[in-house]
Design a protein around this motif. Structure first.
Motif, mmCIF file in Angstrom:
data_model
loop_
_atom_site.group_PDB
_atom_site.id
_atom_site.type_symbol
_atom_site.label_atom_id
_atom_site.label_comp_id
_atom_site.label_asym_id
_atom_site.label_seq_id
_atom_site.Cartn_x
_atom_site.Cartn_y
_atom_site.Cartn_z
ATOM 1 N N HIS A 118 0.794 -1.102 -0.062
ATOM 2 C CA HIS A 118 -0.150 0.119 0.041
ATOM 3 C C HIS A 118 0.816 1.298 0.017
ATOM 4 O O HIS A 118 0.503 2.307 -0.745
ATOM 5 N N GLY A 119 1.943 1.287 0.793
ATOM 6 C CA GLY A 119 3.083 2.407 0.712
ATOM 7 C C GLY A 119 3.458 2.581 -0.808
ATOM 8 O O GLY A 119 3.645 3.881 -1.075
ATOM 9 N N ILE A 120 3.708 1.527 -1.232
ATOM 10 C CA ILE A 120 4.205 1.809 -2.840
ATOM 11 C C ILE A 120 3.030 2.210 -3.592
ATOM 12 O O ILE A 120 3.463 3.202 -4.560
ATOM 13 N N GLN A 121 2.051 1.633 -3.639
ATOM 14 C CA GLN A 121 0.766 2.073 -4.382
ATOM 15 C C GLN A 121 0.594 3.654 -4.024
ATOM 16 O O GLN A 121 0.337 4.369 -5.008
ATOM 17 N N GLU A 122 0.402 4.073 -2.830
ATOM 18 C CA GLU A 122 0.516 5.602 -2.409
ATOM 19 C C GLU A 122 1.475 6.135 -2.927
ATOM 20 O O GLU A 122 1.110 7.257 -3.637
ATOM 21 N N SER A 129 -9.588 7.412 -4.620
ATOM 22 C CA SER A 129 -10.212 8.126 -3.774
ATOM 23 C C SER A 129 -11.282 7.508 -3.239
ATOM 24 O O SER A 129 -11.705 7.289 -1.913
ATOM 25 N N THR A 130 -11.798 6.396 -3.972
ATOM 26 C CA THR A 130 -12.895 5.779 -3.706
ATOM 27 C C THR A 130 -12.492 4.235 -3.027
ATOM 28 O O THR A 130 -11.839 3.465 -4.013
ATOM 29 N N GLN A 209 -14.716 -2.375 -10.403
ATOM 30 C CA GLN A 209 -13.778 -1.479 -10.795
ATOM 31 C C GLN A 209 -14.295 -0.366 -11.774
ATOM 32 O O GLN A 209 -13.840 0.767 -11.576
ATOM 33 N N SER A 210 -15.337 -0.512 -12.385
ATOM 34 C CA SER A 210 -16.160 0.502 -13.264
ATOM 35 C C SER A 210 -16.689 1.675 -12.268
ATOM 36 O O SER A 210 -16.402 2.770 -12.495
ATOM 37 N N VAL A 211 -17.098 1.227 -11.052
ATOM 38 C CA VAL A 211 -17.816 2.270 -10.041
ATOM 39 C C VAL A 211 -16.527 3.074 -9.703
ATOM 40 O O VAL A 211 -16.802 4.176 -9.450
ATOM 41 N N ILE A 212 -15.499 2.404 -9.163
ATOM 42 C CA ILE A 212 -14.329 3.164 -8.719
ATOM 43 C C ILE A 212 -13.983 4.105 -9.705
ATOM 44 O O ILE A 212 -13.435 5.338 -9.482
ATOM 45 N N SER A 213 -13.411 3.631 -10.862
ATOM 46 C CA SER A 213 -12.955 4.432 -11.885
ATOM 47 C C SER A 213 -14.023 5.690 -12.363
ATOM 48 O O SER A 213 -13.312 6.669 -12.524
ATOM 49 N N ASP A 214 -15.218 5.328 -12.455
ATOM 50 C CA ASP A 214 -16.293 6.174 -12.759
ATOM 51 C C ASP A 214 -16.206 7.333 -11.685
ATOM 52 O O ASP A 214 -16.328 8.591 -11.992
ATOM 53 N N ILE A 240 -18.138 8.310 0.993
ATOM 54 C CA ILE A 240 -16.863 7.894 0.271
ATOM 55 C C ILE A 240 -16.593 8.841 -0.738
ATOM 56 O O ILE A 240 -17.023 8.907 -1.912
ATOM 57 N N HIS A 241 -15.678 9.940 -0.560
ATOM 58 C CA HIS A 241 -14.979 10.746 -1.517
ATOM 59 C C HIS A 241 -13.559 10.883 -1.485
ATOM 60 O O HIS A 241 -13.090 11.191 -2.779
#
Length: 309
Positions: A118-122, A129-130, A209-214, A240-241
């Motif tokens: 997660h640290g690398i991802q961040e 953000s979602t 994935q679509s919900v998160i991406s959108d 969640i924002h």
């Protein structure tokens, strides 16, 4: 960078510290320093700043959390190999109960790699953000991209470390069956199947994935599917924002004796490892983090931000 005392250890020597017998002989400070050395080397592989490993007492079956440049481990897990749960009885008095953790040395190594991912991802800008936390939906939480990746990387690296430690020593590790059981308990495929049934959507992973991406891109689709709308509404209901941390990796299930027995009787660790891992992600010990997606395995720690495991 804070000295750990393990800088001269080879990777195999460092990993062997988390084996059941070696872990039991380390002091608490040595355990934390071994975790820091793992975090340092893992971050260096990806040219990012290493997270500082700390600890705090956590309630319940929590392994740890990651936030910004910090990985925080559960004190009781690292020190005593147990989870401590506080609860109130019917008369209002508070009590504490201890539950032994499965393979605490190996699961601590798993946690450092998980939170380090997660640290690398961040650091790489891959955290969306979602974020779906376990209290929102434990199955969606497990199958979202960033958690899928963090679990797969951590489990793969830990299984490889366990296998190599056993190969060098010539003996099976006493905690091997417990660690394999914990991996089975965190099954991606089980969470995926449950989510498919709950949302009546055979493509629930891509829908999520679509919900998160959108939501990341401010897109509102026309005529969304019922499952898409349900997930989107779930995010709205939890406000969640944005998210700033990945916290409280939790053990949601306990070891199943049948699984433990089966795994402990396997002839080859490597063969068992390939069957244990079911994330559908390349199980390289050092995967390409840029392929990422969305990853997080935490719990909402407060109203100001999302916590991620």
């Amino acid at each position: 960078m804070k000295p750990t005392g393990f800088e001269r250890y080879t990777q195999n020597q460092l990993h062997s510290l988390f084996s059941t017998n070696s872990w039991s002989q380390l002091s608490f400070d040595e355990r934390i320093n071994a975790c820091q050395e793992i975090a340092n080397r893992y971050a260096a592989e990806h040219n990012v700043t290493a997270c500082t490993v700390t600890h705090e007492q956590m309630n319940g079956a929590s392994y740890g959390w990651q936030n910004s440049n910090t990985i925080c481990l559960n004190t009781s897990l690292v020190r005593d190999g147990v989870f401590v749960t506080s609860y109130q009885d019917s008369s209002g008095q508070m009590h504490q109960a201890e539950t032994p953790a499965l393979a605490p040395g190996w699961n601590t190594l798993d946690t450092v790699y998980h939170e380090g991912t997660h640290g690398i991802q961040e650091a790489s800008g891959q955290i969306p953000s979602t974020y779906i936390s376990p209290d929102m939906d434990s199955d969606l939480y497990r199958i979202q991209g960033i958690e899928k990746e963090a679990y797969a990387v951590a489990q793969s690296r830990t299984l490889n470390a366990l296998s190599e430690t056993e190969r060098i020593s010539g003996n099976y590790d006493p905690g091997r069956s417990e660690y394999f059981a914990s991996v089975k308990n965190d099954s991606f495929q089980a969470a995926l199947q449950d989510a498919m049934q709950h949302y009546h959507d055979p493509n629930i992973e891509s829908t999520l994935q679509s919900v998160i991406s959108d939501r990341e891109n401010g897109i509102t689709p026309d005529n969304p599917s019922p499952s898409y709308q349900a997930i989107n509404n779930l995010c709205d209901s939890y406000g969640i924002h944005h998210s700033s941390s990945i916290e409280s990796t939790q053990a949601f299930q306990t070891a199943d004796d049948g699984i433990s027995s089966y795994l402990s009787n396997s002839e080859e660790t490597s063969a068992t490892s390939s069957s244990v891992l079911d994330d559908g992600i390349s199980q390289e010990s050092s995967p390409d983090m840029s392929s990422g997606g969305y990853t997080d395995d935490g719990m909402d720690s407060d109203s100001s931000g999302m916590s991620m495991d």
